[in-house]
Design a protein around this motif. Sequence first.
Motif: not given
Length: 222
Positions: A91-100, A104-111
């Motif tokens: 689930f969070f892999l999918a959410i992470g790809r969607l947010v990415a 564009q800013n990876r740290p912001l996406g992780v947050c």
Amino acid sequence: RLVLPAVSLFARGVREPGYGFQYPAGADYNFLLPMANWLRTPSLYPGDPIRDAFVRHESLCLFWPTVAAMSKYWSMEHVLFSLCVLSKLIFFLAIGRLVAAGVQNRPLGVCVVIALALSGVLNASTPIGGTIILEKTSENAALALPILLLAGVFLVEGRWLSAAVTAGLAVYIDAIQFLHTLPAFAVFALIDWRERKRRIVAAAVVGVGIFAPWFVHSYRSL
């Protein structure tokens, strides 16, 4: 020293906010756990008509037979807990790809992903059918939904072959959840038809090829 308390906290379930794991939980387990025991030991429940219902259950194709096979080496609770963790990771892999895709800013996406994980929104019922997005019980639907979410993210990315393979494999876990995603595939196909016609056709052929054995198996079991 920190790992065991963390696992124990997750297993009990975090209430406000959060999510966790419950075993056994829900009326469905009154049927599903005996079915898993029967799959592991077919000599159980001789002459009981409920065995006919076991044979026709939708999740008999992959999920619960896998649980039954794994439970020969680990306890049923640990097997289902592991599959629960797997569903959360997907689930969070999918959410992470969607947010990415939009940040564009990876740290912001992780947050963003961490904030979503820590919020209570995933443990609240949605307006559609009162469904909880991240179930506390481990069953076929709870695993199929994150997989289909990942397939949906592949659609957003225009990766039709990956989406078809992922969704096709989800059929073997929960065919009903797969059917719910078909309208999304149809809408994306209409949108992308001019630019990605060949990819869509190839993905459809591959998807049908993956889906066909499940259909034949289900048709014979009726």
